[in-house]
Every structure is written in C-alpha cells, then in structure tokens.
Scaffold this active site. Sequence first.
Site: not given
Length: 202
Positions: A130, A128
């Site tokens: 972040d 991901d």
Amino acid sequence: MWQAHDLLWGMAPHMLPKNVPDWAIQVLFEQKPVVVRRAVTKMHTVAVGIRGEQRNLRFATEMPVEAIVKKVSPESLITKDLALFPHLQHKLQAIHQTMQGFDLPWGYTGSVGYELATGLKTVTENSDVDVLIRTVQMLSKADAHSMLIALEHLGIKIDVQLQTPLGGVALREWARTTGEVLLKRNDKAVLVKNPWCEKEKV
C-alpha cells in the site's frame, strides 16, 4: 499534526471504551501503535484504528491527543534500511526507484508500512504493497496514467492512494475513470468529478 495513515504511539488500554475485544486490549498492552483513520471526532481526540494479527481484526476508536508520544508518517518510512527487511527488499527497492521519477512526497501504509515502522512481521505473501502519494496540487489524468503504468510494469501487487487536500482517491480510479471517482473524506465517502476541487466538498 497527524493525517490519515500516520502511526501513533501512546494509547493505553484504559483509554478504550467498554466491550472491546480482548485482542485489541492486548495490542495496547504490548504498546503497539494505532493507525490514524478518516473520521470526524470530538475535540482533543483523533480517530484511530487498532490492527490485530489477522486482516479481519480491526477496531475503530478514538485516542486522546494528549496521549500521543510518537508519530510516524508514511513518507518517513521510505528511508528505512531495507537490508533489515530482506523479504521486502526487492519489491520496495523497485517501487522506490520508480517513484523517484515523480516529484511527489510518498510513503508506505498498510501492512508494509506497519512492519517497516515497528519491525513486527505483518506482511504475508498475499499482502498488497500500500502506497500513499501526497498531491497538494491536482494530478492530471495523463500524469496519473503514466504513474499507474510505470508501477504496474513492476509486476507487484500494489495499491496506490492519492491524498488530496480534501481526502483520498485511488490512483487507478483517477487515472482510468472518465466520470466521477470515489473521494474518501473524514466525514463520508462521496462521488466527485475532481477530488481537488473545493466546490465539490458538499
């Protein structure tokens, strides 16, 4: 001063407690940074985490404040030359363009932040992106929802945390939850109705 998700340099293997995994010792031998984490510590120390090469390799410890020689904050990473990170460039340019529409300090954490700060390849196809957004003043549910929709429209796997004066709360949770939300404080994680409200800090 340092805050959660800041990267710190200067910690050495001899500062580690006993019975530390070999990989964590090696990270510090290679003079890689540690990550500030949320925890209550003794005076003159800061709670940090050591990152291994795999996602499951994480070691929580404390770093003497006097050992800190360099700090990199998440928001300082948005000025990095993305041409040096061609595999991240498209995603991060899209996020940067979207975040310019919101007048709030923000930056990268997690594997993306670590790679931007060190140049070491830590981001994988499954990682991901972040993002940390500093919200000193309360962010309304409506504004949070608008921000979440704008970022979701990018089609990028992105995990956004709002940093309030009291701790961290997920943007997605604050934008879409009608009841209590999980606030990550230094001492513990608690359920609160308003993560900016000092009255709820109990």
